[in-house]
Design a protein around this motif. Sequence first.
Motif, PDB file in Angstrom:
ATOM      1  N   TYR A  24       0.836  -1.200   0.000  1.00 33.47           N
ATOM      2  CA  TYR A  24       0.000   0.000   0.000  1.00 33.47           C
ATOM      3  C   TYR A  24       0.872   1.252   0.000  1.00 33.47           C
ATOM      4  N   PHE A  25       1.821   1.327   0.901  1.00 32.55           N
ATOM      5  CA  PHE A  25       2.634   2.532   1.022  1.00 32.55           C
ATOM      6  C   PHE A  25       3.649   2.688  -0.105  1.00 32.55           C
ATOM      7  N   SER A  26       3.894   1.664  -0.886  1.00 27.93           N
ATOM      8  CA  SER A  26       4.874   1.781  -1.961  1.00 27.93           C
ATOM      9  C   SER A  26       4.258   1.748  -3.360  1.00 27.93           C
ATOM     10  N   SER A  27       2.918   1.729  -3.447  1.00 26.96           N
ATOM     11  CA  SER A  27       2.310   1.548  -4.766  1.00 26.96           C
ATOM     12  C   SER A  27       1.482   2.725  -5.286  1.00 26.96           C
ATOM     13  N   ASN A  29       0.622   6.842  -6.358  1.00 30.62           N
ATOM     14  CA  ASN A  29       1.340   7.957  -6.974  1.00 30.62           C
ATOM     15  C   ASN A  29       1.419   9.146  -6.003  1.00 30.62           C
ATOM     16  N   ASP A  30       2.269  10.093  -6.344  1.00 29.42           N
ATOM     17  CA  ASP A  30       2.496  11.246  -5.474  1.00 29.42           C
ATOM     18  C   ASP A  30       1.212  12.029  -5.195  1.00 29.42           C
ATOM     19  N   GLY A  31       0.350  12.194  -6.190  1.00 27.77           N
ATOM     20  CA  GLY A  31      -0.897  12.938  -6.011  1.00 27.77           C
ATOM     21  C   GLY A  31      -1.806  12.308  -4.968  1.00 27.77           C
ATOM     22  N   PRO A  40       5.282  12.059  -0.218  1.00 31.53           N
ATOM     23  CA  PRO A  40       5.718  10.805  -0.841  1.00 31.53           C
ATOM     24  C   PRO A  40       7.224  10.582  -0.759  1.00 31.53           C
ATOM     25  N   GLN A  41       7.995  11.657  -0.614  1.00 26.73           N
ATOM     26  CA  GLN A  41       9.450  11.510  -0.515  1.00 26.73           C
ATOM     27  C   GLN A  41       9.881  10.929   0.835  1.00 26.73           C
ATOM     28  N   LYS A  42       8.988  10.964   1.825  1.00 25.15           N
ATOM     29  CA  LYS A  42       9.305  10.433   3.155  1.00 25.15           C
ATOM     30  C   LYS A  42       8.901   8.968   3.325  1.00 25.15           C
ATOM     31  N   LEU A  43       8.225   8.414   2.314  1.00 22.92           N
ATOM     32  CA  LEU A  43       7.795   7.025   2.415  1.00 22.92           C
ATOM     33  C   LEU A  43       8.977   6.089   2.167  1.00 22.92           C
ATOM     34  N   MET A  44       9.034   5.046   2.953  1.00 18.14           N
ATOM     35  CA  MET A  44      10.132   4.085   2.850  1.00 18.14           C
ATOM     36  C   MET A  44       9.898   3.122   1.689  1.00 18.14           C
ATOM     37  N   PRO A  45      10.969   2.521   1.164  1.00 20.36           N
ATOM     38  CA  PRO A  45      10.794   1.438   0.186  1.00 20.36           C
ATOM     39  C   PRO A  45      10.108   0.249   0.861  1.00 20.36           C
ATOM     40  N   LYS A  46       9.558  -0.627   0.049  1.00 19.02           N
ATOM     41  CA  LYS A  46       8.793  -1.771   0.542  1.00 19.02           C
ATOM     42  C   LYS A  46       9.576  -2.611   1.559  1.00 19.02           C
ATOM     43  N   THR A  47      10.820  -2.906   1.280  1.00 21.31           N
ATOM     44  CA  THR A  47      11.605  -3.749   2.198  1.00 21.31           C
ATOM     45  C   THR A  47      11.808  -3.060   3.546  1.00 21.31           C
ATOM     46  N   ALA A  48      11.964  -1.739   3.538  1.00 17.29           N
ATOM     47  CA  ALA A  48      12.129  -0.998   4.791  1.00 17.29           C
ATOM     48  C   ALA A  48      10.829  -1.020   5.602  1.00 17.29           C
ATOM     49  N   TRP A  49       9.673  -0.934   4.913  1.00 15.60           N
ATOM     50  CA  TRP A  49       8.390  -1.038   5.626  1.00 15.60           C
ATOM     51  C   TRP A  49       8.283  -2.388   6.320  1.00 15.60           C
ATOM     52  N   HIS A  97      -6.768   3.821   6.839  1.00 17.10           N
ATOM     53  CA  HIS A  97      -6.415   3.733   5.423  1.00 17.10           C
ATOM     54  C   HIS A  97      -7.168   2.595   4.748  1.00 17.10           C
ATOM     55  N   LEU A  98      -8.008   2.936   3.792  1.00 20.44           N
ATOM     56  CA  LEU A  98      -8.539   1.930   2.866  1.00 20.44           C
ATOM     57  C   LEU A  98      -7.567   1.905   1.694  1.00 20.44           C
ATOM     58  N   TRP A  99      -7.102   0.718   1.341  1.00 22.49           N
ATOM     59  CA  TRP A  99      -6.012   0.614   0.384  1.00 22.49           C
ATOM     60  C   TRP A  99      -6.422   0.880  -1.060  1.00 22.49           C
ATOM     61  N   ASN A 100      -7.684   0.706  -1.391  1.00 21.02           N
ATOM     62  CA  ASN A 100      -8.140   0.902  -2.765  1.00 21.02           C
ATOM     63  C   ASN A 100      -9.070   2.111  -2.804  1.00 21.02           C
ATOM     64  N   PRO A 101      -8.685   3.192  -3.485  1.00 20.54           N
ATOM     65  CA  PRO A 101      -9.520   4.397  -3.510  1.00 20.54           C
ATOM     66  C   PRO A 101     -10.933   4.154  -4.045  1.00 20.54           C
ATOM     67  N   SER A 102     -11.137   3.106  -4.820  1.00 24.52           N
ATOM     68  CA  SER A 102     -12.469   2.852  -5.389  1.00 24.52           C
ATOM     69  C   SER A 102     -13.483   2.415  -4.342  1.00 24.52           C
ATOM     70  N   ILE A 103     -13.034   2.041  -3.134  1.00 25.19           N
ATOM     71  CA  ILE A 103     -13.994   1.614  -2.113  1.00 25.19           C
ATOM     72  C   ILE A 103     -14.230   2.678  -1.037  1.00 25.19           C
TER      73      ILE A 103
END
Length: 188
Positions: A24-27, A29-31, A40-49, A97-103
């Motif tokens: 969720y946190f790595s997928s 877009n910036d908007g 978005p620049q403060k978010l960690m890469p997936k492995t760090a999460w 956080h709901l992971w999918n904006p469509s829901i």
Amino acid sequence: MSDSQPFYTVAEFSPENFEGIANYFSSKNDGYWLGMGIDPQKLMPKTAWISFLTEEYEKPLDKKLFFYYLWLRNGEPIGHSNINKLIIGEEAEMHLHLWNPSIVKQGIGVELLKKTIPLYFEKFKLQRLFCQPFAANPAPNAILPKMGFEFLKTHQAEPIGWINIKGEQSQYILTREKFDLYTALYGV
């Protein structure tokens, strides 16, 4: 309940769920993140999460800085809630956080918070639960009053968390006393 009606549950995060939150946190877009007040620049890469979540998971309850609940629909992960700024027996700050904006905007958040908020109050013996969504993020600002949270203020704030941007935050509080009055709403 009919087979076509979704069934929502809440579960404590465990290691087999860490990849979901990391994805969720790595997928996005910036908007997407900027609309939530997240840099978005403060978010960690997936492995760090995954490393961060593992380290936090392994701490004893009284040493945790964060605590996560997984949100599921029909047994499948669809989001999470977490708390930070935790002082056991006193207060914490909640995030959702709901992971999918469509829901989003379908009442799912209300349904899941009804199940999650009592868990926070009971597990951590909280007297106050705060939530400070980005003022321009409509979903949490609509949900929180429905859950009994009292609006305190909107203010220009320094980043409230390590991944947030500076901007207007709405501040809400749910006290233990008010939570207890809302037990029928929460089904406890």
